[in-house]
Write a protein that holds these residues in place. Structure first.
Motif, PDB file in Angstrom:
ATOM      1  N   ASN A  90       0.828  -1.196   0.000  1.00  0.00           N
ATOM      2  CA  ASN A  90       0.000   0.000   0.000  1.00  0.00           C
ATOM      3  C   ASN A  90       0.864   1.248   0.000  1.00  0.00           C
ATOM      4  OD1 ASN A  90      -2.956  -0.179  -0.115  1.00  0.00           O
ATOM      5  ND2 ASN A  90      -2.701  -1.670   1.539  1.00  0.00           N
ATOM      6  N   ASN A 149      -4.972   3.631  -1.369  1.00  0.00           N
ATOM      7  CA  ASN A 149      -4.948   2.451  -0.495  1.00  0.00           C
ATOM      8  C   ASN A 149      -5.815   1.366  -1.111  1.00  0.00           C
ATOM      9  OD1 ASN A 149      -4.625   1.141   2.321  1.00  0.00           O
ATOM     10  ND2 ASN A 149      -6.850   1.194   2.101  1.00  0.00           N
ATOM     11  N   HIS A 166      -4.078   0.815   4.952  1.00  0.00           N
ATOM     12  CA  HIS A 166      -3.957   2.087   5.671  1.00  0.00           C
ATOM     13  C   HIS A 166      -5.259   2.865   5.500  1.00  0.00           C
ATOM     14  CE1 HIS A 166      -1.592   5.514   7.298  1.00  0.00           C
ATOM     15  NE2 HIS A 166      -0.760   4.559   7.679  1.00  0.00           N
TER      16      HIS A 166
END
Length: 266
Positions: A90, A149, A166
């Protein structure tokens, strides 16, 4: 092994102090079950078992019955001892992606498109299906970074496991529909750089997993605060034995449960 919640908080406080020095209706699909020998040194998993090991921060190693190993939020500082076959990443910051991934990784799945725009994964590797749902995040400047993300979903051994990455905001109904029925959620509980606790609890209530495994609790008090809030919201709190567990549909808890795994490295 189950321990009383108050004792668990006491144990966690000691560990952390030391370290500081409406659900969608789609169902999980079983891709495959029997066959090839194990890929890793771990004893072979049964066809209905998934191995989950907490490496640290937001990195887990997931192992399938056929021995396919997957590392989540693979990065250059916290990673499994052995190269995984699949790595997800990510784009929030450097503890969630690698600029120097091990060349032995067969499938490297970015949760964001470095060139901008969407990026969609829907990959089958032997007995596991891996797909993603992109979400927006905030940059260090406070501005929104669109599609920065991904929530990665792993469908294996008749289980659906979602790594929230995240995550910075509550999920939309479209997100929930795309997620489908999720059994286990790997959730960031830092209450600072990702979701605040109110928003996180709203996400967990909307997704309704049987099991939540906390991650990303590097800030002082973050894990204890999350456990207190989750307990108040009706979750059972369970301490795993070590940094590994084996998940099976037949043994998923009947009551929503937070299962705490302490980081164990590679």
């Amino acid at each position: 092994m189950r321990r009383p919640f108050a004792l668990l908080l006491t144990l966690l406080a000691g560990v952390l102090a030391f370290a500081a020095v409406g659900p969608a209706q789609a169902a999980c699909q079983l891709i495959a079950s029997n066959g090839a020998p194990p890929y890793l040194i771990r004893a072979a998993l049964a066809p209905d078992e998934v191995g989950i090991r907490y490496i640290g921060h937001s990195t887990f190693e997931i192992e399938t019955p056929r021995g396919v190993r997957i590392a989540t939020d693979y990065n250059d500082s916290i990673r499994p001892l052995l190269a995984p076959r699949v790595a997800t990443m990510n784009g929030a910051h450097s503890t969630h992606y690698s600029v120097n991934p091990d060349p032995a990784i067969e499938h490297l799945l970015y949760g964001w498109n470095p060139a901008g725009g969407p990026i969609d994964h829907d990959l089958i590797v032997e007995d596991v299906r891996i797909r993603n749902i992109q979400t927006n995040i905030r940059g260090w400047d406070g501005e929104t970074r669109r599609l920065g993300n991904s929530i990665f979903v792993f469908e294996v051994a008749d289980l659906c496991i979602a790594h929230l990455g995240h995550l910075h905001h509550r999920l939309t109904q479209e997100d929930l529909t795309r997620l489908g029925q999720i059994d286990i959620v790997l959730a960031p509980v830092d209450n600072a750089s990702t979701l605040r606790l109110d928003s996180l609890m709203d996400v967990l209530k909307a997704v309704r997993p049987a099991m939540v495994i906390p991650m990303h609790f590097h800030f002082s008090g973050a894990l204890a605060n999350f456990l207190a809030r989750a307990s108040a919201e009706g979750f059972e709190i369970v301490q795993a034995d070590g940094s590994d567990l084996i998940a099976r549909r037949a043994t998923l808890p009947d009551r929503p449960t937070v299962t705490v795994m302490m980081p164990g490295g590679g």
